[in-house]
Design a protein around this motif. Structure first.
Motif, mmCIF file in Angstrom:
data_model
loop_
_atom_site.group_PDB
_atom_site.id
_atom_site.type_symbol
_atom_site.label_atom_id
_atom_site.label_comp_id
_atom_site.label_asym_id
_atom_site.label_seq_id
_atom_site.Cartn_x
_atom_site.Cartn_y
_atom_site.Cartn_z
ATOM 1 N N THR A 94 -27.923 35.295 -6.586
ATOM 2 C CA THR A 94 -28.918 35.280 -7.668
ATOM 3 C C THR A 94 -28.647 36.392 -8.676
ATOM 4 O O THR A 94 -28.731 36.179 -9.886
ATOM 5 C CB THR A 94 -30.338 35.426 -7.095
ATOM 6 O OG1 THR A 94 -30.528 34.465 -6.064
ATOM 7 C CG2 THR A 94 -31.382 35.237 -8.162
ATOM 8 N N GLY A 102 -27.515 35.994 -12.691
ATOM 9 C CA GLY A 102 -28.175 36.676 -13.806
ATOM 10 C C GLY A 102 -27.194 37.452 -14.665
ATOM 11 O O GLY A 102 -27.264 37.422 -15.897
ATOM 12 N N LEU A 149 -33.895 36.764 -13.714
ATOM 13 C CA LEU A 149 -33.263 36.687 -12.399
ATOM 14 C C LEU A 149 -32.887 38.064 -11.856
ATOM 15 O O LEU A 149 -33.070 38.343 -10.671
ATOM 16 C CB LEU A 149 -32.014 35.804 -12.466
ATOM 17 C CG LEU A 149 -32.249 34.305 -12.549
ATOM 18 C CD1 LEU A 149 -30.915 33.577 -12.697
ATOM 19 C CD2 LEU A 149 -32.998 33.799 -11.337
#
Length: 55
Positions: free
Chosen positions: A4, A8, A38
């Motif tokens: 994640t 981002g 994110l």
């Protein structure tokens, strides 16, 4: 590194490249919003404890 967090960072790099290299349309700036979201969200989730400690 978490997937994640990496996503981002990639979004921010793509946003920066498109903004500098082209006349970026409005939807490109959604990459900035999503990328920052994110990164911040993942940092908060990583540092938050899962719940009360069991004895």
């Amino acid at each position: 590194m978490d997937l994640t967090l990496l996503a981002g960072i990639v979004m921010l790099v793509v946003w920066g490249g498109l903004t500098v290299a082209t006349e970026a349309p409005g939807w490109v700036h959604l990459l900035l919003t999503a990328g920052v979201f994110l990164i911040i969200w993942r940092m908060v989730v990583r540092d938050t404890p899962s719940g009360p400690a069991s004895k």
